[in-house]
Design an enzyme around this catalytic site. Structure first.
Site, PDB file in Angstrom:
ATOM      1  N   SER A 188       0.813  -1.227   0.000  1.00 27.90           N
ATOM      2  CA  SER A 188       0.000   0.000   0.000  1.00 27.90           C
ATOM      3  C   SER A 188       0.842   1.270   0.000  1.00 27.90           C
ATOM      4  O   SER A 188       0.421   2.284   0.537  1.00 27.90           O
ATOM      5  CB  SER A 188      -0.935   0.040   1.213  1.00 27.90           C
ATOM      6  OG  SER A 188      -1.594  -1.203   1.365  1.00 27.90           O
ATOM      7  N   ARG A 189       2.047   1.171  -0.561  1.00 29.37           N
ATOM      8  CA  ARG A 189       2.955   2.331  -0.650  1.00 29.37           C
ATOM      9  C   ARG A 189       3.427   2.822   0.724  1.00 29.37           C
ATOM     10  O   ARG A 189       3.939   3.938   0.833  1.00 29.37           O
ATOM     11  CB  ARG A 189       2.293   3.497  -1.420  1.00 29.37           C
ATOM     12  CG  ARG A 189       1.945   3.140  -2.873  1.00 29.37           C
ATOM     13  CD  ARG A 189       3.234   2.918  -3.666  1.00 29.37           C
ATOM     14  NE  ARG A 189       3.015   2.577  -5.065  1.00 29.37           N
ATOM     15  CZ  ARG A 189       3.064   1.321  -5.552  1.00 29.37           C
ATOM     16  NH1 ARG A 189       3.287   0.291  -4.750  1.00 29.37           N
ATOM     17  NH2 ARG A 189       2.905   1.097  -6.835  1.00 29.37           N
ATOM     18  N   LEU A 190       3.259   1.991   1.765  1.00 30.01           N
ATOM     19  CA  LEU A 190       3.737   2.393   3.106  1.00 30.01           C
ATOM     20  C   LEU A 190       5.146   1.833   3.293  1.00 30.01           C
ATOM     21  O   LEU A 190       5.419   1.035   4.196  1.00 30.01           O
ATOM     22  CB  LEU A 190       2.774   1.889   4.189  1.00 30.01           C
ATOM     23  CG  LEU A 190       1.363   2.469   4.110  1.00 30.01           C
ATOM     24  CD1 LEU A 190       0.483   1.938   5.228  1.00 30.01           C
ATOM     25  CD2 LEU A 190       1.418   4.009   4.199  1.00 30.01           C
TER      26      LEU A 190
END
Ligand code: FMN
Length: 210
Positions: A188-190
């Site tokens: 999730s692009r984290l």
């Protein structure tokens, strides 16, 4: 296929403050050996970014040939575009991207030339044809044709034979880091971004937002 639809969700691993070594050089060594073990193609290829006297940036791939607590070493033509940039502005950035491990390493620092003895030693370890190549290629200059380059190669080969000396315009640079960032792709692009900043001769660890 639309370019905008190309995306990867990264999920192989994570990177925590408690996972990393106190020295960024040790951490680099760990990740570099992981890349070698994972058989990342050309794990030693890194993007080198420089700026000219007017602040105009340029980037290209070079090969890391050595590293220790002093910095990261690569070899090139001192009169090339990158060589001219570094003569005017000795700040540079290095980038490794190892997609097989969903990892990126960013390094920034000042650049110094390696000793003539170290450049000689590495030059002498290169295959004979590459040693002649260092003489034959006026790197980054405009050539009239491919033939002109091959004629230069033949002429330098005839002049130096099997054992050419290192050209004075060819040798090593060392990037002396003051900043490292270790990036591990996450869901999730984290992503995890752990960086080391040199402050008063000590490496300070920080987590950056992805
Ligand atoms: C995988 C790869 C490795 C390279 N390694 C080097 C290198 O170690 N030294 C070098 O001078 N050029 C290397 N090059 C060529 C550079 O990318 C670049 O074309 C050349 O150094 C001229 O750059 P400049 O005009 O910005 O000085 C490599 C290119 C690739 C694709």
């Amino acid at each position: 296929m639309k370019l905008a639809d190309l995306r990867t969700d990264y999920k192989m691993a994570s990177l925590d403050e408690s996972d990393v070594a106190a020295s960024p050089f040790t951490q680099f060594n760990v990740w570099f050996s992981d890349a070698t073990k994972a058989e990342v193609p050309e794990p030693n290829a890194m993007t080198l970014a420089t700026c000219d006297a007017n602040g105009r940036p340029s980037a290209r791939v070079v090969l890391i040939k050595d590293f220790d607590e002093r910095g990261m070493v690569f070899f090139t033509n001192y009169q090339s575009r990158k060589g001219q940039d570094l003569a005017a502005n000795n700040r540079a950035a290095l980038l490794f991207f190892w997609p097989e491990l969903e990892r990126q390493i960013r390094i920034e620092g000042r650049v110094e030339t390696v000793s003539a003895a170290d450049s000689d030693a590495y030059y002498q370890s290169r295959p004979a044809l590459s040693r002649i190549g260092a003489w034959a290629s006026p790197q980054s200059q405009v050539l009239p044709s491919r033939n002109a380059l091959e004629a230069r190669f033949a002429a330098f080969s005839a002049e130096h034979g099997e054992n050419p000396p290192r050209p004075a315009h060819w040798g090593g640079y060392r990037v002396v880091p003051s900043f490292f960032e270790f990036w591990q792709g996450r869901r999730s692009r984290l992503h995890d971004r752990i960086c080391y900043r040199l402050a008063e001769s000590k490496w300070k660890l920080e987590r950056l937002a992805p």
